[in-house]
Design a protein around this motif. Structure first.
Motif, PDB file in Angstrom:
ATOM      1  N   MET A  49      -5.331 -19.671  66.238  1.00 33.78           N
ATOM      2  CA  MET A  49      -4.837 -18.323  66.453  1.00 33.78           C
ATOM      3  C   MET A  49      -4.813 -17.983  67.947  1.00 33.78           C
ATOM      4  N   LEU A  50      -5.802 -18.482  68.669  1.00 32.61           N
ATOM      5  CA  LEU A  50      -5.850 -18.229  70.109  1.00 32.61           C
ATOM      6  C   LEU A  50      -4.706 -18.944  70.822  1.00 32.61           C
ATOM      7  N   TYR A  51      -4.339 -20.098  70.311  1.00 34.65           N
ATOM      8  CA  TYR A  51      -3.229 -20.867  70.877  1.00 34.65           C
ATOM      9  C   TYR A  51      -1.915 -20.108  70.745  1.00 34.65           C
ATOM     10  N   VAL A  52      -1.695 -19.523  69.588  1.00 41.62           N
ATOM     11  CA  VAL A  52      -0.457 -18.766  69.343  1.00 41.62           C
ATOM     12  C   VAL A  52      -0.419 -17.504  70.194  1.00 41.62           C
ATOM     13  N   SER A  53      -1.552 -16.828  70.323  1.00 36.49           N
ATOM     14  CA  SER A  53      -1.572 -15.622  71.149  1.00 36.49           C
ATOM     15  C   SER A  53      -1.359 -15.962  72.624  1.00 36.49           C
ATOM     16  N   GLY A  54      -1.838 -17.115  73.068  1.00 37.77           N
ATOM     17  CA  GLY A  54      -1.570 -17.548  74.431  1.00 37.77           C
ATOM     18  C   GLY A  54      -0.103 -17.816  74.669  1.00 37.77           C
ATOM     19  N   LEU A  55       0.565 -18.425  73.685  1.00 41.01           N
ATOM     20  CA  LEU A  55       1.997 -18.672  73.819  1.00 41.01           C
ATOM     21  C   LEU A  55       2.804 -17.377  73.790  1.00 41.01           C
ATOM     22  N   VAL A  56       2.376 -16.425  72.973  1.00 37.99           N
ATOM     23  CA  VAL A  56       3.058 -15.126  72.931  1.00 37.99           C
ATOM     24  C   VAL A  56       2.915 -14.418  74.274  1.00 37.99           C
ATOM     25  N   PHE A 104       2.462 -15.902  77.116  1.00 41.19           N
ATOM     26  CA  PHE A 104       3.259 -16.666  78.075  1.00 41.19           C
ATOM     27  C   PHE A 104       4.713 -16.228  78.045  1.00 41.19           C
ATOM     28  N   PHE A 105       5.300 -16.140  76.860  1.00 38.06           N
ATOM     29  CA  PHE A 105       6.693 -15.723  76.764  1.00 38.06           C
ATOM     30  C   PHE A 105       6.866 -14.249  77.122  1.00 38.06           C
ATOM     31  N   GLY A 106       5.847 -13.430  76.852  1.00 35.73           N
ATOM     32  CA  GLY A 106       5.895 -12.038  77.298  1.00 35.73           C
ATOM     33  C   GLY A 106       5.871 -11.928  78.810  1.00 35.73           C
ATOM     34  N   GLY A 107       5.103 -12.787  79.467  1.00 39.23           N
ATOM     35  CA  GLY A 107       5.076 -12.815  80.923  1.00 39.23           C
ATOM     36  C   GLY A 107       6.394 -13.266  81.512  1.00 39.23           C
ATOM     37  N   ILE A 108       7.045 -14.216  80.853  1.00 38.81           N
ATOM     38  CA  ILE A 108       8.359 -14.672  81.329  1.00 38.81           C
ATOM     39  C   ILE A 108       9.399 -13.561  81.171  1.00 38.81           C
ATOM     40  N   LEU A 137       3.520 -12.908  87.083  1.00 38.41           N
ATOM     41  CA  LEU A 137       3.137 -14.290  87.388  1.00 38.41           C
ATOM     42  C   LEU A 137       1.674 -14.552  87.047  1.00 38.41           C
ATOM     43  N   GLU A 138       0.842 -13.577  87.290  1.00 39.01           N
ATOM     44  CA  GLU A 138      -0.584 -13.731  86.951  1.00 39.01           C
ATOM     45  C   GLU A 138      -0.785 -13.762  85.438  1.00 39.01           C
ATOM     46  N   ALA A 139      -0.002 -12.976  84.701  1.00 37.64           N
ATOM     47  CA  ALA A 139      -0.090 -13.014  83.236  1.00 37.64           C
ATOM     48  C   ALA A 139       0.357 -14.364  82.697  1.00 37.64           C
ATOM     49  N   ILE A 140       1.387 -14.938  83.293  1.00 40.13           N
ATOM     50  CA  ILE A 140       1.840 -16.265  82.885  1.00 40.13           C
ATOM     51  C   ILE A 140       0.751 -17.298  83.147  1.00 40.13           C
ATOM     52  N   MET A 141       0.122 -17.213  84.310  1.00 40.19           N
ATOM     53  CA  MET A 141      -0.919 -18.186  84.660  1.00 40.19           C
ATOM     54  C   MET A 141      -2.141 -18.041  83.760  1.00 40.19           C
ATOM     55  N   LEU A 142      -2.539 -16.827  83.450  1.00 37.54           N
ATOM     56  CA  LEU A 142      -3.701 -16.636  82.576  1.00 37.54           C
ATOM     57  C   LEU A 142      -3.414 -17.075  81.143  1.00 37.54           C
ATOM     58  N   SER A 143      -2.183 -16.868  80.684  1.00 36.48           N
ATOM     59  CA  SER A 143      -1.848 -17.344  79.337  1.00 36.48           C
ATOM     60  C   SER A 143      -1.810 -18.871  79.288  1.00 36.48           C
ATOM     61  N   LEU A 144      -1.372 -19.501  80.372  1.00 35.49           N
ATOM     62  CA  LEU A 144      -1.436 -20.961  80.432  1.00 35.49           C
ATOM     63  C   LEU A 144      -2.879 -21.453  80.429  1.00 35.49           C
ATOM     64  N   LEU A 145      -3.764 -20.700  81.062  1.00 37.03           N
ATOM     65  CA  LEU A 145      -5.191 -21.049  81.024  1.00 37.03           C
ATOM     66  C   LEU A 145      -5.740 -20.981  79.609  1.00 37.03           C
ATOM     67  N   VAL A 146      -5.353 -19.952  78.860  1.00 38.03           N
ATOM     68  CA  VAL A 146      -5.821 -19.809  77.479  1.00 38.03           C
ATOM     69  C   VAL A 146      -5.286 -20.941  76.614  1.00 38.03           C
TER      70      VAL A 146
END
Length: 94
Positions: free
Chosen positions: A1-8, A10-14, A31-40
């Motif tokens: 579930m955490l993986y899916v929320s990280g991808l969501v 990521f696409f929200g940041g884009i 850009l920071e939101a994209i980077m933090l979602s990639l970290l998750v």
């Protein structure tokens, strides 16, 4: 579930990066939101695979450097031009 929320996230940041380009601070925050979602996403991938990896720490270091560089550029722009509008720069117009 955490993986899916990280991808969501990521696409929200884009989407935020491509649509909210009025201020430089909006661009830096997306850009920071994209980077933090990639970290998750990377953290959950490493937890599920069971192999400890140093790539999480490397990406975390890059995220901290990106944030510091972006903030210093924002302060420099505010001192030079007095605003942070992306549209006021000739090379950044779309």
């Amino acid at each position: 579930m955490l993986y899916v929320s990280g991808l969501v996230c990521f696409f929200g940041g884009i989407v935020a990066f491509s649509t909210y380009q009025a201020h430089t601070l909006n661009v830096l925050l997306s850009l920071e939101a994209i980077m933090l979602s990639l970290l998750v996403v990377l953290y959950t991938f490493n937890c599920f695979s069971g192999s400890p990896s140093q790539s999480f720490l490397v990406l975390l270091t890059f995220a901290a450097c990106e944030a510091a560089l972006g903030l210093s550029l924002l302060v420099s722009m505010l001192r030079l031009w007095g605003n942070d509008y992306v549209d006021s720069f000739g090379s950044m117009k779309f």
